[in-house]
Design an enzyme around this catalytic site. Structure first.
Site, PDB file in Angstrom:
ATOM      1  CB  CYS A  72     -13.932   1.264   0.338  1.00  0.00           C
ATOM      2  SG  CYS A  72     -13.356   2.969   0.477  1.00  0.00           S
ATOM      3  CD  GLN A  86     -12.982  -1.808  -0.360  1.00  0.00           C
ATOM      4  OE1 GLN A  86     -12.187  -1.744   0.551  1.00  0.00           O
ATOM      5  NE2 GLN A  86     -14.199  -2.322  -0.205  1.00  0.00           N
ATOM      6  NE  ARG A  96     -10.280  -5.110   0.783  1.00  0.00           N
ATOM      7  CZ  ARG A  96      -9.492  -4.124   1.217  1.00  0.00           C
ATOM      8  NH1 ARG A  96     -10.042  -3.054   1.766  1.00  0.00           N
ATOM      9  NH2 ARG A  96      -8.173  -4.165   1.051  1.00  0.00           N
ATOM     10  CG  ASP A 105     -13.454   6.573  -0.999  1.00  0.00           C
ATOM     11  OD1 ASP A 105     -13.438   6.352   0.232  1.00  0.00           O
ATOM     12  OD2 ASP A 105     -12.425   6.605  -1.695  1.00  0.00           O
ATOM     13  NE  ARG A 165      -3.834   0.650   1.960  1.00  0.00           N
ATOM     14  CZ  ARG A 165      -5.054   0.748   2.505  1.00  0.00           C
ATOM     15  NH1 ARG A 165      -5.237   1.462   3.598  1.00  0.00           N
ATOM     16  NH2 ARG A 165      -6.069   0.125   1.971  1.00  0.00           N
ATOM     17  CG  HIS A 169      -8.497   0.144  -2.723  1.00  0.00           C
ATOM     18  ND1 HIS A 169      -7.697  -0.916  -2.362  1.00  0.00           N
ATOM     19  CD2 HIS A 169      -9.141   0.534  -1.582  1.00  0.00           C
ATOM     20  CE1 HIS A 169      -7.859  -1.156  -1.070  1.00  0.00           C
ATOM     21  NE2 HIS A 169      -8.710  -0.288  -0.579  1.00  0.00           N
TER      22      HIS A 169
HETATM   23  N1  NVA Z   1      -9.918   6.856  -1.192  1.00  0.00           N
HETATM   24  C1  NVA Z   1      -9.544   6.391   0.117  1.00  0.00           C
HETATM   25  C2  NVA Z   1      -9.796   4.928   0.253  1.00  0.00           C
HETATM   26  C3  NVA Z   1      -9.484   4.367   1.603  1.00  0.00           C
HETATM   27  C4  NVA Z   1      -9.656   2.891   1.661  1.00  0.00           C
HETATM   28  C5  NVA Z   1      -8.081   6.722   0.377  1.00  0.00           C
HETATM   29  O1  NVA Z   1      -7.264   6.538  -0.537  1.00  0.00           O
HETATM   30  O2  NVA Z   1      -7.761   7.155   1.481  1.00  0.00           O
HETATM   31  N1   CP Z   2     -11.141  -0.016   2.680  1.00  0.00           N
HETATM   32  C1   CP Z   2      -9.851  -0.105   3.067  1.00  0.00           C
HETATM   33  O1   CP Z   2      -8.932  -0.313   2.284  1.00  0.00           O
HETATM   34  O2   CP Z   2      -9.683   0.031   4.408  1.00  0.00           O
HETATM   35  P1   CP Z   2      -8.302   0.237   5.172  1.00  0.00           P
HETATM   36  O3   CP Z   2      -7.763   1.583   4.751  1.00  0.00           O
HETATM   37  O4   CP Z   2      -8.679   0.212   6.625  1.00  0.00           O
HETATM   38  O5   CP Z   2      -7.359  -0.858   4.807  1.00  0.00           O
END
Ligand code: NVA
Ligand code: CP
Length: 302
Positions: free
Chosen positions: A260, A132, A288, A220, A102, A129
């Site tokens: 998500c 997800q 997930r 989101d 990540r 993502h």
């Molecule tokens: N768009 C959000 C998704 C979190 C799972 C982010 O990138 O923070």
């Molecule tokens: N939805 C998601 O990716 O959650 P986290 O940021 O908690 O991993």
């Protein structure tokens, strides 16, 4: 399929194979049937951003598959002190059986795959993502029984979630509408991809137009990880881009909601809509685990 870097790399068939395996693994877990497909294997999990769901679902998933997972945070790895990803990739490939990462830049994930010799899984970048969206698709099929003839809509930022949703939903046969403010559109390459689907893809600034007759309503956060400094500016830009009663009133009466998580109540979604659809949203979070286990089995099983 050697890696999961973005959904654009997968065919519809590959996506459906992952979803079918995920359904099977979910069934087996519910019925206490062991499935140690990755016995003795190790997944390294590099986190350059925070996570609740991704970290915990990959780690427990790996354990349930008979293997183990290592949490490798940016603060501890030499990558955080500037060791090039090219070197990290070649070193980790000699210890591990797979890497989940990540991070911010998609290029870092692609480089890890290029320079390493083991499967790489994208656990979220600024661009996309994919894990997800596999869980979202799994949940949608669980609730609706099919993808064909369904309309999904996304209200909000044309961010990583939107980019992956557009690709994933269109590939499996759904139509897709996104409502986003000017200046917050999805990635240009994703919009180019969507063009081939003709009127099955719509982009608008009008929330109610996007949500009209939708079977699935998705949103989101307005400010993603790494955009914390833009919070005030984004609150102004996204005012009105909220999943609320008005939006749900124009969607199909049996429309489901996906988020998500983490959710910012009264920003991108009202507490009322969130709680009315909490079962669907938390099923999505649970999925997930199953979807990622399926990805790991596909990529890492001998
Ligand atoms: N768009 C959000 C998704 C979190 C799972 C982010 O990138 O923070
Ligand atoms: N939805 C998601 O990716 O959650 P986290 O940021 O908690 O991993």
């Amino acid at each position: 399929m050697k890696h999961l870097l973005k959904l654009g790399d997968l065919s519809e068939k590959e996506i459906l194979e992952i979803l079918n395996l995920a359904d099977q693994l979910k069934y087996e877990r519910k019925h206490g049937i062991a499935h140690e497909h990755l016995k003795g294997k190790t997944l390294g999990m590099i986190f350059q951003k925070s996570s609740t769901r991704t970290r915990v679902s990959f780690e427990t998933g790996m354990y349930q598959l008979g293997g183990q997972a290592l949490f490798l945070s940016n603060r501890d790895l030499q990558i955080g002190r500037g060791e090039p990803v090219q070197d990290t990739a070649r070193v980790l490939s000699r210890y591990l059986d797979g890497i989940m990462i990540r991070t911010f830049e998609q290029k870092e994930v692609e480089d890890l795959a290029t320079y390493g010799s083991i499967p790489v899984i994208n656990g979220l970048t600024d661009y996309c993502h994919p894990c997800q969206i596999l869980a979202d698709l799994m949940t949608i099929r669980e609730y609706k029984g099919t993808f064909h003839g369904l309309k999904a809509c996304f209200i909000g930022d044309g961010n990583n979630m939107a980019n992956s949703l557009i690709v994933g939903c269109l590939k499996v046969g759904m139509s897709f509408a996104i409502a986003c403010p000017k200046g917050y559109e999805p990635d240009a390459g994703v919009l180019e991809f969507a063009k081939q689907y003709g009127d099955k893809f719509v982009m608008t600034t009008d929330v109610l137009e996007a949500a009209k007759d939708a079977d699935v309503v998705i949103t989101d956060v307005w400010a993603s990880m790494g955009q914390e400094d833009e919070k005030a500016k984004r609150e102004a830009a996204f005012a009105g881009y909220q999943v609320n009663d008005e939006v749900m009133a124009v969607a199909k009466p049996d429309a489901m909601v996906q988020h998500c998580l983490p959710a910012h109540r009264e920003e991108e979604i009202t507490t009322k809509v969130f709680e009315a659809h909490a079962d669907e949203i938390f099923e999505e979070a649970e999925n997930r685990l199953h979807a990622q286990k399926a990805v790991m089995v596909k990529l890492m099983k001998d």
